[in-house]
Structure formats: structure tokens, C-alpha cells
Enzyme design. Structure first.
Site, PDB file in Angstrom:
ATOM      1  N   CYS A   1      42.439  59.389 -24.412  1.00 40.07           N
ATOM      2  CA  CYS A   1      42.873  59.819 -23.074  1.00 40.07           C
ATOM      3  C   CYS A   1      42.180  61.114 -22.666  1.00 40.07           C
ATOM      4  O   CYS A   1      42.006  61.379 -21.488  1.00 40.07           O
ATOM      5  CB  CYS A   1      44.386  60.002 -23.074  1.00 40.07           C
ATOM      6  SG  CYS A   1      44.951  61.108 -24.378  1.00 40.07           S
TER       7      CYS A   1
ATOM      8  N   GLU B   1      52.998  60.282 -21.249  1.00 42.50           N
ATOM      9  CA  GLU B   1      51.635  60.773 -21.515  1.00 42.50           C
ATOM     10  C   GLU B   1      50.699  59.655 -21.083  1.00 42.50           C
ATOM     11  O   GLU B   1      50.636  58.606 -21.737  1.00 42.50           O
ATOM     12  CB  GLU B   1      51.458  61.070 -23.013  1.00 42.50           C
ATOM     13  CG  GLU B   1      52.421  62.112 -23.580  1.00 42.50           C
ATOM     14  CD  GLU B   1      52.097  63.529 -23.138  1.00 42.50           C
ATOM     15  OE1 GLU B   1      51.063  63.744 -22.477  1.00 42.50           O
ATOM     16  OE2 GLU B   1      52.904  64.427 -23.453  1.00 42.50           O
TER      17      GLU B   1
ATOM     18  N   LYS C   1      57.986  50.865 -30.650  1.00 37.83           N
ATOM     19  CA  LYS C   1      57.284  49.628 -30.227  1.00 37.83           C
ATOM     20  C   LYS C   1      55.794  49.985 -30.175  1.00 37.83           C
ATOM     21  O   LYS C   1      55.298  50.515 -29.196  1.00 37.83           O
ATOM     22  CB  LYS C   1      57.797  49.209 -28.849  1.00 37.83           C
ATOM     23  CG  LYS C   1      57.742  47.731 -28.551  1.00 37.83           C
ATOM     24  CD  LYS C   1      56.371  47.112 -28.641  1.00 37.83           C
ATOM     25  CE  LYS C   1      55.530  47.297 -27.402  1.00 37.83           C
ATOM     26  NZ  LYS C   1      54.108  46.835 -27.597  1.00 37.83           N
TER      27      LYS C   1
ATOM     28  N   GLU D   1      39.815  55.564 -14.390  1.00 36.42           N
ATOM     29  CA  GLU D   1      39.694  55.610 -15.851  1.00 36.42           C
ATOM     30  C   GLU D   1      39.040  54.323 -16.357  1.00 36.42           C
ATOM     31  O   GLU D   1      39.530  53.230 -16.082  1.00 36.42           O
ATOM     32  CB  GLU D   1      41.080  55.775 -16.491  1.00 36.42           C
ATOM     33  CG  GLU D   1      40.986  56.008 -17.987  1.00 36.42           C
ATOM     34  CD  GLU D   1      42.356  56.090 -18.672  1.00 36.42           C
ATOM     35  OE1 GLU D   1      43.211  55.221 -18.410  1.00 36.42           O
ATOM     36  OE2 GLU D   1      42.554  57.020 -19.480  1.00 36.42           O
TER      37      GLU D   1
HETATM   38  P1  NAD Z   1      49.297  50.305 -21.999  1.00 37.68           P
HETATM   39  O1  NAD Z   1      49.974  51.087 -20.938  1.00 37.68           O
HETATM   40  O2  NAD Z   1      48.760  48.978 -21.673  1.00 37.68           O
HETATM   41  O3  NAD Z   1      50.263  50.072 -23.256  1.00 37.68           O
HETATM   42  C1  NAD Z   1      50.881  51.144 -23.916  1.00 37.68           C
HETATM   43  C2  NAD Z   1      52.129  50.625 -24.611  1.00 37.68           C
HETATM   44  O4  NAD Z   1      53.078  50.242 -23.615  1.00 37.68           O
HETATM   45  C3  NAD Z   1      51.902  49.394 -25.474  1.00 37.68           C
HETATM   46  O5  NAD Z   1      52.712  49.480 -26.639  1.00 37.68           O
HETATM   47  C4  NAD Z   1      52.398  48.267 -24.580  1.00 37.68           C
HETATM   48  O6  NAD Z   1      52.829  47.127 -25.283  1.00 37.68           O
HETATM   49  C5  NAD Z   1      53.552  48.933 -23.884  1.00 37.68           C
HETATM   50  N1  NAD Z   1      53.955  48.342 -22.598  1.00 37.68           N
HETATM   51  C6  NAD Z   1      53.210  47.611 -21.733  1.00 37.68           C
HETATM   52  N2  NAD Z   1      53.950  47.226 -20.680  1.00 37.68           N
HETATM   53  C7  NAD Z   1      55.186  47.751 -20.866  1.00 37.68           C
HETATM   54  C8  NAD Z   1      56.396  47.724 -20.107  1.00 37.68           C
HETATM   55  N3  NAD Z   1      56.484  47.083 -18.942  1.00 37.68           N
HETATM   56  N4  NAD Z   1      57.477  48.367 -20.584  1.00 37.68           N
HETATM   57  C9  NAD Z   1      57.389  49.045 -21.748  1.00 37.68           C
HETATM   58  N5  NAD Z   1      56.290  49.098 -22.515  1.00 37.68           N
HETATM   59  C10 NAD Z   1      55.190  48.459 -22.070  1.00 37.68           C
HETATM   60  O7  NAD Z   1      48.168  51.285 -22.568  1.00 37.68           O
HETATM   61  P2  NAD Z   1      47.072  50.937 -23.634  1.00 37.68           P
HETATM   62  O8  NAD Z   1      46.054  50.065 -22.982  1.00 37.68           O
HETATM   63  O9  NAD Z   1      47.720  50.528 -24.891  1.00 37.68           O
HETATM   64  O10 NAD Z   1      46.451  52.402 -23.883  1.00 37.68           O
HETATM   65  C11 NAD Z   1      45.436  52.958 -23.117  1.00 37.68           C
HETATM   66  C12 NAD Z   1      46.000  53.939 -22.105  1.00 37.68           C
HETATM   67  O11 NAD Z   1      46.776  54.916 -22.755  1.00 37.68           O
HETATM   68  C13 NAD Z   1      44.904  54.697 -21.384  1.00 37.68           C
HETATM   69  O12 NAD Z   1      45.220  54.769 -20.018  1.00 37.68           O
HETATM   70  C14 NAD Z   1      44.967  56.080 -22.002  1.00 37.68           C
HETATM   71  O13 NAD Z   1      44.477  57.120 -21.185  1.00 37.68           O
HETATM   72  C15 NAD Z   1      46.424  56.214 -22.280  1.00 37.68           C
HETATM   73  N6  NAD Z   1      46.665  57.230 -23.302  1.00 37.68           N
HETATM   74  C16 NAD Z   1      47.228  58.415 -22.940  1.00 37.68           C
HETATM   75  C17 NAD Z   1      47.429  59.417 -23.875  1.00 37.68           C
HETATM   76  C18 NAD Z   1      48.025  60.750 -23.518  1.00 37.68           C
HETATM   77  O14 NAD Z   1      48.458  61.454 -24.420  1.00 37.68           O
HETATM   78  N7  NAD Z   1      48.078  61.121 -22.235  1.00 37.68           N
HETATM   79  C19 NAD Z   1      47.068  59.182 -25.200  1.00 37.68           C
HETATM   80  C20 NAD Z   1      46.509  57.953 -25.545  1.00 37.68           C
HETATM   81  C21 NAD Z   1      46.317  56.972 -24.585  1.00 37.68           C
END
Ligand code: NAD
Length: 483
Positions: free
Chosen positions: A285, A251, A176, A387
Site C-alpha cells: 500500500c 487501512e 479472516k 491505484e
Molecule cells: P480487498 O479489499 O479485496 O480484500 C481485503 C480483505 O477483505 C480480504 O480478506 C477479503 O476477503 C476481505 N473482503 C472482501 N470483501 C469484503 C466484504 N464485503 N466484507 C468484509 N471483508 C471483505 O484487498 P486486497 O486486494 O486483498 O488487498 C489489496 C488492497 O489492500 C490494496 O488496495 C492495498 O493498497 C490495500 N492495503 C492497504 C494497507 C494499509 O495499511 N493501508 C496495507 C496493505 C494493503
């Protein structure tokens, strides 16, 4: 209208609209234009994909040897290489990142992920423990249907970082991707299906997190969830997955310190801090969004950093000279701007940036923001500890090593840190005391794909990379034979 692509789900080898027919508009942050419509998938779509993946797991795929799977991964990598320019353009348009970054990092790394895990399973070994009168040997078994959920900041890079090891270990997958960046995921699905692969091994379902994502996490036939995204979402994912005892890798977010000691190579430290702060518009991140500088060099360091930030070329991501492209959306830009305003209210000075560039009519409806440096902010302020995930860094001054460590560790996150010093003993000492999953010394984001990747505290649970991914995407089983 003709430029608006229709993206479909990939389920059981077929490209399909959402069963209920609903779609979501996908907007490019480069000019604010609609570039695609994606399925707004619901439980029924997810159930169909999971069922296809379950059937594939039990079918012909289970007969594929590890070497055959390795060859498939290499063939996928070749496909990505062959479509590098097309994928880079899609990624840049969809995400807003500079084309030069997509070409140099995102797309080559996506291919490298498949090649790396092909090599990893070709050369993998497992343990054997002999004991008086018996031997134990350990085998890794595929788990089943792997649910993979990815964010928008490194769309293909992070998706392939999960698909490759999941397939390498013999699982089938339902992915997804972020609803904000569906383009390269959809194209990857098509490229994979140009190869000989049983239908249902790779399924890609588009939609909103709270609908399609939630349906994936809660489905009882998905035994494993690998999630990369924000900490708040990670908490919701864990709350759904944990009662079902699913294997879970999270992550999550970060607020990573770049720690610059007075004995650092000054120019390297400035250059490294700039790159860590602003690469991918600060939307990685691992970005070093808190720069901690030893007091004695702080004035000179701030002046040099500000001068370099002002030189960065902000603008059209499709221009190969652009350093800073668009943020993921205008809504996200507003969130980032609200943090800049908060930093100001909390007593910080906006030493550079803080405003939108004027790029002319065509681009002004995009989500651009100048690289921003906040100075004079207390290290406990919200703008310095939460963040922001944009092109915004705050610079803080410390007196000695102890204070630097207290500041570095004084946040809820613990993903990574970078330390700049020419003193080897200090490099070891400080690295050992940092509460982060990863530490870079005199560099940042230098990646060896074999090493453990992941965070401590609210930055996540579990490790991916190398054998850590192979272990996560399989069950290690022991067989004890009495001699
Ligand atoms: P997000 O948490 O909003 O979304 C991530 C994914 O989760 C998307 O595909 C979204 O549709 C899905 N999602 C949202 N709600 C959900 C739910 N209730 N159940 C299942 N899936 C759900 O994050 P974002 O805004 O897309 O990305 C930015 C964040 O990701 C930042 O906090 C960043 O630090 C983090 N990030 C972490 C890493 C790492 O390796 N630690 C790498 C990249 C990004």
C-alpha cells in the site's frame, strides 16, 4: 495431488472444515498450481467462531494479567522465529513474493509485532488528571471480540500487526485472512495452539470476503473491526459496521508520491525510488507508484531509473537471487496490464517493461510481469492517479515546489509520501504541506512500530501502531474520585 494441503478453520481451539463442506482452491501464482483447499466459510461458521470468541472473552482469559498476556505474545514470537524458514517458504509460495523478502521482512516482522506489543503493554501507562477536590484516572478496558480482516500482499505481517495488539489489550479475536493467501495464517493458528492458550481466544476463519468477511463485519457480537484492504471494500465494510457503532479502523489503498528535488542525493534518490516502486512487485500500500522529479534533473533521473529497473532479476521466487517475483494472480496481472495499456492510450510512453518475461515452461504459467516505467503521462490521467498495485510506476516532471505539492496532493488517496532533498528547510516545509498520514524524507518504509500508521482521505480512517493500536483495541474509561 499429494502436495495439495487441506486447510481448516480454527474455531474454539479445534480445526474444522466449513459446516456446509464447501471449499475454495488456493492457487500459487509462482507456477499456477493448486497448493491448498480452504474452507468456504459462511455465516454459520463465522457465528460459531464468534460464539467461541465471546465465550473465551468471558472465561479464563479475562483473568489473565497484562504480564501473562505479554509473556504469551513473546512465546508466539519465539514460535514464529523457530519456524521462520517454513513460514517464509509458505508465504513465498502462496503470494509469489521472493523468498529473500519473506525471510528478511515478512516473517521477522511478524515475530517483531508480537514482541513489540508484549513490550508495549509491559511499559504502558495511562493518564491521571487531578483537579481541585478530585482526581481522574484513566483505565483501558478490553472491548470483546475483535474482527480482523487482512489482505494478501503482506499476509502474516499484517495479520500479526492486528492479532498482537488485540490480544495484548485482552480481547479475543476472529480473523479472516485473504482467501488468496491463507497458508501462513493457518500455520500461525496451529503454532499458537501449541502454547497454553484458552480455546476460542484466537479463531481463524477462511473464506471469501463477500461471504465470511461480510458475516464477520455484520455480526452484532463483534464490537470492533480492524480492516486492511482496498478502498472500495473499506467503503462496504464501513457501510455495514457504522450503523452498529462498531469501533472501526480502515487501512486502505494508496497512490503515493516519491518527490525528487534537484538538490537530492541523486544516487540515493534513484535507489530509493526503485525500491519504493517495485518492492514486493509494487504490491505494498505504501509503494511510491508516482515519481515526481524536478525538471532540471528529469532526463538523467529517468535514464538512471530505467537502467536500474532493467537490471532487476524477475523470476522464480524460491531463487534467493530473485528481486521481482510473481504477482498475486494471473487475474491481478491482467488488471495491472490493463492499466499499462490505459497509460499508453492516455499518452504515456512505456519506457521499460510493460511485458511478461519469458521464464521457460515451468514458470510461464505463473503471474510474472517485468518492472514497468511509464513516462510522459499527464499527472491527472487515470493511470497516474488510480491505484494499480503492481510493478508499475509513472514518472512526472515538475518545475518548482508548488507544482510538486499540487501534483502530490492531487489524488483521492493520502497514505504516504517520500521526499528526496538535501535542503532541510524544504524537507520540513514540504512534509508539512503534504496531505498524507506519513512522510519519509530521504528514505522510504523505515518503520518504528511506535509511530502512528494510517492514511488520510480515501486511504483510510484511524491510526494503528504503538499506543494508537493500544487505544484502538480498548476502551479508555475515566474514573473520577471526589477527595
Ligand atoms: P480487498 O479489499 O479485496 O480484500 C481485503 C480483505 O477483505 C480480504 O480478506 C477479503 O476477503 C476481505 N473482503 C472482501 N470483501 C469484503 C466484504 N464485503 N466484507 C468484509 N471483508 C471483505 O484487498 P486486497 O486486494 O486483498 O488487498 C489489496 C488492497 O489492500 C490494496 O488496495 C492495498 O493498497 C490495500 N492495503 C492497504 C494497507 C494499509 O495499511 N493501508 C496495507 C496493505 C494493503
Amino acid at each position: 495431488m499429494s502436495d495439495v494441503k487441506t486447510i481448516q478453520n480454527l474455531i474454539g481451539g479445534q480445526e474444522l472444515d466449513a459446516i456446509a463442506g464447501a471449499t475454495i482452491e488456493n492457487t500459487s501464482p509462482t507456477r499456477g498450481q493448486v497448493i491448498a483447499r480452504i474452507p468456504r466459510s459462511q455465516k454459520a461458521d463465522m457465528a460459531a467462531a464468534i460464539s467461541a470468541a465471546k465465550t473465551a472473552f468471558r472465561g479464563e482469559w479475562s483473568q489473565w494479567s497484562r504480564l501473562e498476556r505479554a509473556d504469551l505474545l513473546d512465546a508466539i514470537a519465539d514460535k514464529i522465529d523457530a519456524h521462520k524458514d517454513e513460514l517464509a517458504k509458505l508465504e513465498s509460495l502462496d503470494n509469489g513474493k521472493p523468498i529473500k523478502l519473506a525471510l528478511a521482512v515478512d516473517i521477522p516482522r511478524a515475530a517483531a509485532n508480537f514482541r513489540f506489543f508484549a513490550g508495549a503493554i509491559r511499559h504502558d501507562k495511562t493518564d491521571c488528571h487531578s483537579m481541585p477536590g478530585a482526581i481522574n484516572y484513566t483505565v483501558r478496558k478490553a472491548i470483546g471480540v475483535a474482527g480482523l480482516i487482512t489482505p494478501w500482499n503482506l499476509p502474516l505481517y499484517l495479520l500479526t500487526w492486528k492479532i498482537a495488539p488485540a490480544l495484548a489489550m485482552g480481547n479475543t479475536v476472529v480473523a479472516k485472512p485473504s482467501e488468496l493467501t491463507p497458508m501462513t495464517a493457518a500455520r500461525l493458528g496451529q503454532l499458537i495452539h501449541e502454547l497454553e492458550i484458552p480455546p476460542g481466544v484466537v479463531n481463524i476463519v477462511h473464506g471469501l470476503g463477500a461471504e465470511a468477511g461480510q458475516a464477520l463485519v455484520e455480526h452484532p457480537d463483534v464490537s470492533l473491526i480492524s480492516f486492511t484492504g482496498g478502498t472500495v471494500t473499506g467503503r462496504a465494510v464501513a457501510a455495514t459496521a457504522a450503523p452498529q457503532f462498531k469501533k472501526l479502523s480502515l487501512e486502505l489503498g494508496g497512490k503515493n508520491p516519491t518527490i525528487v528535488f534537484a538538490d537530492a542525493n541523486f544516487d540515493d534518490a534513484v535507489e530509493g525510488s526503485l525500491r519504493a516502486g517495485f518492492l514486493n512487485q509494487g504490491q505494498i500500500c505504501l509503494c511510491g507508484s508516482r515519481i515526481l522529479v524536478e525538471e532540471s534533473i528529469a532526463d538523467r533521473f529517468e535514464a538512471a531509473l530505467i537502467a536500474k529497473a532493467k537490471e532487476m532479476k524477475v523470476g522464480d521466487p524460491s531463487n534467493p537471487k530473485t528481486d521481482v517475483g510473481a504477482l498475486i494472480s494471473t487475474a491481478h496481472r491482467e488488471k495491472v496490464e490493463s492499466y499499462i495499456e490505459l497509460g499508453r492510450k492516455e499518452g504515456g510512453t512505456i519506457a521499460c517493461g510493460g511485458n511478461r518475461p519469458d521464464l521457460g515452461d515451468a514458470l510461464n504459467s505463473g503471474a510474472y510481469l517485468n518492472p514497468t516505467i511509464i513516462t510522459g503521462l499527464g499527472s491527472h490521467c487515470r493511470a497516474a492517479t488510480e491505484e494499480i498495485f503492481g510493478p508499475v510506476v509513472s514518472v512526472h516532471r515538475f518545475k518548482d515546489e508548488e507544482e510538486a505539492l499540487a501534483m502530490a496532493n492531487g489524488v483521492r488517496y493520502g497514505l504516504c509520501a517520500s521526499v528526496w532533498t538535501e535542503n532541510l528547510s524544504r524537507a520540513h516545509r514540504v512534509s508539512a504541506k503534504l496531505d498524507t498520514g506519513m512522510v519519509w524524507v530521504n528514505t522510504w518504509l523505515l518503520r518504528d512500530l511506535r509511530v502512528p500508521f494510517g492514511g488520510m482521505k480515501e486511504s483510510g480512517v484511524g491510526r494503528e501502531g504503538g499506543r494508537y493500536s493500544l487505544e484502538f483495541f480498548s476502551e479508555s474509561r475515566n474514573i473520577c474520585i471526589k477527595l
